[in-house]
Scaffold this motif. Structure first.
Motif, PDB file in Angstrom:
ATOM      1  N   ARG A  90       0.828  -1.203   0.000  1.00  0.00           N
ATOM      2  CA  ARG A  90       0.000   0.000   0.000  1.00  0.00           C
ATOM      3  C   ARG A  90       0.863   1.253   0.000  1.00  0.00           C
ATOM      4  O   ARG A  90       1.938   1.292   0.598  1.00  0.00           O
ATOM      5  N   GLU A  91       0.350   2.274  -0.648  1.00  0.00           N
ATOM      6  CA  GLU A  91       1.053   3.557  -0.644  1.00  0.00           C
ATOM      7  C   GLU A  91       1.070   4.139   0.768  1.00  0.00           C
ATOM      8  O   GLU A  91       2.081   4.656   1.240  1.00  0.00           O
ATOM      9  N   ASN A  92      -0.070   4.050   1.459  1.00  0.00           N
ATOM     10  CA  ASN A  92      -0.180   4.537   2.831  1.00  0.00           C
ATOM     11  C   ASN A  92      -0.035   3.345   3.774  1.00  0.00           C
ATOM     12  O   ASN A  92      -1.013   2.780   4.247  1.00  0.00           O
TER      13      ASN A  92
END
Length: 368
Positions: A90-92
């Protein structure tokens, strides 16, 4: 490469209070973004219940993954590794991952999976927390509802180990970094003391035994243990069970195990007789000898059953602060940054433990 994301494994039988402990943790997450992997097979809808006590900043619906295909230790390759890879992609990315195992899961194969090449460089086992139903255990049972556990076993057609509950319980204790005796409010002082002594016999040296009610533990006691458990499998009890073929257990790469000398002496095995916790700050001036001071910190932790100690010390002749972090008997320290020109050169340590700590004696020891 960014630092590895810490993961906490919460294990224990159905009904011990794992979900309650996690709900309390999320309600007191103090800004941490926590992802949950839930595998209490047969306890459907638990994710919605957890979200009721979950602040928006600590987790959201996308941060909760329910693995309901069966026992997590029997579906490592098919379910668990792909789930972790998706979280890590995930990016975050989360600040912390919490995994609630099925009550029938053996914790050792799950910890070992963190050494798999696909994830080994990105995530580490911060600690294994075993939750025990204190009332049931004191009455000589492993759980208050054995019939529900047998129903859980029958419902899981992926389960490839017919492990007796007594051996499962031994494995949960042997793998633990912390044992939480939940429902301790239902025990007399004598029952609680006797149970704590029995649990110490089944755990490694240095494992903390903490009593709780409604799973209420300070988050700084629960998370941030830094155990790197996947590198410490030899000390956590080799599996004494034969697993079936085809569920991923024969695919483990060779572990780079660190052969720590964890005997079964229990001089560090403090249990904590209250379900309330306290913290206070001890301040003092500069220290002359860091090695001597750290040894004194370790002895003070041992003498008083301190759960956590953190802060920094001013060392005579050194411009940098000496940062100190202690989890139970293990103390880590490093020089982090200079004191500012306008900052007071003092030593400040936060002490955390169960209510009833002898504050005066601790302050005297740390200021000596």
């Amino acid at each position: 490469m960014s630092a590895k994301i810490p993961a906490t494994i919460v294990t224990g039988f159905l009904g011990a209070g794992k979900t309650t402990l996690i709900r309390h943790m999320l309600a007191n997450a103090e800004g941490r973004r926590i992802a949950l992997v839930i595998n209490e097979f047969g306890d459907l809808g638990v994710d919605g219940e957890i979200l009721k006590g979950c602040g928006e900043e600590s987790c959201s619906e996308e941060d909760i993954v329910e693995l309901s295909n069966g026992c997590i230790c029997c579906t490592v390759a098919e379910d668990f590794i792909p789930t972790l890879k998706a979280l890590l992609a995930r990016e975050n990315r989360p600040d912390h991952i919490v995994i609630e195992t099925s009550g029938l899961a053996l914790p050792q194969p799950l910890v070992r999976a963190f050494g798999w090449p696909e994830i080994a460089g990105q995530v580490t086992v911060d600690g294994v927390v075993t939750v025990v139903d204190g009332k049931a255990a004191a009455d000589g049972q492993f759980a208050h509802d054995l019939a529900a556990i047998e129903a859980q076993r029958r419902a899981d057609d992926t389960l490839d180990h017919e492990t007796p509950l007594s051996e499962l319980f031994e494995d949960q204790l042997a793998c633990a970094d912390m044992i939480v005796v939940n429902k301790s409010d239902l025990l007399s002082v004598e029952e609680a003391d006797r149970l704590a002594a029995e649990l110490r016999e089944g755990s490694r040296d240095g494992v903390q035994i903490v009593r709780a009610s409604q799973g209420a533990l300070p988050i700084e006691v629960l998370l941030g243990r830094g155990a790197a458990a996947e590198r410490d499998m030899a000390a956590r009890g080799e599996l004494h069970h034969t697993h079936g073929e085809g569920h991923g257990h024969d695919h483990h790469h060779e572990d780079h195990e660190h052969d720590h000398d964890h005997g079964h002496g229990h001089e560090h095995g403090h249990d904590h007789g209250h379900d309330a916790f306290e913290s206070f700050v001890v301040s003092r001036g500069e220290i002359a000898d860091p090695a001597d001071f750290l040894a004194r910190v370790g002895q003070t932790i041992k003498d008083h059953g301190i759960l956590r100690l953190k802060g920094f010390a001013a060392v005579a002749g050194k411009p940098m602060r000496l940062t100190i972090q202690a989890v139970g008997p293990r103390t880590d320290s490093h020089y982090d940054r200079p004191f500012g020109s306008d900052a007071t050169r003092e030593t400040r340590l936060v002490v955390i433990g169960a209510s009833g700590l002898d504050r005066a004696a601790i302050e005297t020891a740390l200021r000596a």
